[in-house]
Design a protein around this motif. Structure first.
Motif, short mmCIF file in Angstrom:
data_model
loop_
_atom_site.label_atom_id
_atom_site.label_comp_id
_atom_site.label_asym_id
_atom_site.label_seq_id
_atom_site.Cartn_x
_atom_site.Cartn_y
_atom_site.Cartn_z
N CYS A 146 -0.02 5.25 0.60
CA CYS A 146 -1.11 6.17 0.89
C CYS A 146 -0.56 7.46 1.50
N ASP A 176 0.84 -1.20 0.00
CA ASP A 176 0.00 0.00 0.00
C ASP A 176 0.87 1.25 0.00
N ASN A 219 -4.51 7.21 -2.86
CA ASN A 219 -5.22 6.84 -1.63
C ASN A 219 -4.89 7.89 -0.57
#
Length: 452
Positions: free
Chosen positions: A4, A2, A47
């Motif tokens: 973000c 991820d 994100n």
């Protein structure tokens, strides 16, 4: 993995002295918070969570089109507390989170990407964005040992040797998400302000022997905006960047210091921009155009080889090879075709103007559809408002509208028609017709002598 972003935007900003949240103030026509969000997206970080607090609804309103998430910080208890408020956003994620300030709009895409890459490539638990400054007074110092970050020391805690360090903390970071979540649970507010500091997370990592790195960038990129003076300074810096970008891409800007171009404006090569122009919003200007002095163009499209002189164009389209101005006003929802002449003191509102049409001077066209190759005489008025409602006028191709004509809407003028000067048209004009709608002239001889 991820990737973000958390953007801290909960503060009111008391020093900027405004009833509006600090991050909603504009730099080069765009809110500070949206500069940061758009930079993240250009760096392929989509994100995004925005931590909001004071003026939350206004921040949401100005970022509504950006497709971001929000976390609420009801009380402003420090940067560490702000990130704590975003824990729900981070839960379940594994990888990297970058933390930026919503009031630091000068950060560049390249720096964001290099910060993330440095963090990943060096296998850091935390990476600090730092800067080198001549006078570090007031900033936290980055203390290194063998090239790696050992600690951050705040100004008030610096010893004599540490005060000489000119590498300072920007308060922008990149963290391993799982390690950050654990460390957030360990920070406290045992300090004079009773606040939770994100720098304490760095201290926890250092004490646990975890690797903390730093990536050095230009100080200018990291500056936060806390006052109207700093807002103006940021405007000057960003305006210079924008203008240099366009000049590098083939646009001539005669006086960059007196030309104001928004961050999202696009301009084609070999276009010339004269001084005093304000180009705003999502405006797109084509190639080989001339934008003469003192124009304002907002959220509009200007075709190739078009000239605009001392005029205002808002939320409209202007075609190729068209001339606008001087002193014309193209109001929202207008579409002006190719090779059109919109002359001095002409106002067009919510109307379409066909290719090759000439509206030379002193004319108002509102709520109208005008065909191709028409000619408007001086002083023509489309009378589109009856006191309660707006009505539409339709003018066909190849129509000649004489000087000082009133077209009382709703009315239609068919193709290939002539309207005599001074007419007030209230009924349809058939194709190939001449319309004359004016009182018969009467000369009363010797009237003046009798009056005397």
């Amino acid at each position: 993995m991820d990737k973000c972003v958390i953007i801290l935007a909960a503060g009111q900003g008391t020093r900027i002295k405004s009833k509006f949240p600090k991050v909603t103030h504009k730099v080069c026509g765009k809110e500070m918070i949206n500069h940061v969000i758009d930079t993240m997206k250009k760096a392929n970080l989509n994100n995004i969570d925005v931590v909001i607090g004071k003026g939350a609804e206004l921040v949401k309103e100005c970022t509504a089109s950006r497709n971001v998430e929000y976390s609420m910080q009801p009380e402003q208890l420090g940067t560490g507390h702000a990130v704590k408020c975003a824990k729900d956003f981070l839960q379940g994620k594994k990888g990297v989170v970058a933390i930026f300030a919503g009031d630091a709009p000068l950060i560049t895409v390249e720096t964001v990407q290099k910060l993330i890459d440095t963090h990943i490539n060096e296998c850091n638990v935390a990476t600090i964005l730092s800067s080198l400054v001549e006078d570090p007074t007031g900033y936290g110092r980055i203390v290194r040992k063998n090239g790696e970050v050992e600690k951050i020391v705040e100004q008030k805690d610096c010893n004599a040797e540490e005060k000489l360090i000119n590498e300072v903390n920007s308060a922008i970071y990149c963290f391993d998400i799982e390690n950050l979540l654990v460390a957030l649970g360990k920070i406290g507010n045992n300090n004079a302000q009773g606040e939770y500091y994100l720098t304490d997370v760095i201290g926890i990592f250092e004490s646990e022997g975890k690797k903390v790195g730093a990536f050095v960038t230009d100080f200018e990129e990291t500056v936060g905006i806390n006052s109207r003076v700093q807002l103006a300074d940021a405007e000057k810096i960003l305006r210079s960047r924008i203008n240099k970008h366009h000049m590098t891409n083939g646009v001539t800007i005669i006086n960059p210091e007196n030309t104001y171009i928004g961050a999202d404006v696009q301009i084609g090569p070999d276009t010339i921009i004269y001084p005093g122009c304000i180009l705003e919003g999502t405006t797109t200007i084509g190639e080989d155009c001339i934008i003469y002095e003192n124009c304002r163009i907002n959220n509009s499209v200007i075709g190739d080889k078009t000239s605009v002189e001392s005029s205002v164009i808002i939320d409209s389209e202007v075609g190729t090879g068209t001339s606008v101005g001087p002193f014309a006003y193209i109001r929202p929802e207008s579409k002006v075709g190719d090779n059109v002449k919109i002359g001095d003191f002409v106002e067009v509102k919510k109307s379409t103007i066909g290719n090759g049409t000439k509206v030379a001077h002193l004319t108002y066209i509102g709520d109208a559809s005008v065909g191709e190759n028409c000619n408007f005489g001086c002083g023509t008025v489309v009378v589109n408002y009856d006191g309660k409602k707006k009505h539409k006028t339709i003018i066909g191709n190849n129509s000649f509208i004489g000087c000082n004509t009133n077209l009382v809407s709703p009315v239609e003028v068919k193709d290939n028609t002539y309207i005599a000067a001074g007419s007030t048209i209230t009924k349809e004009v058939p194709e190939n017709s001449l319309a004359i709608a004016r009182a018969k002239q009467i000369n009363i001889e010797n009237w003046v002598l009798r009056k005397k």
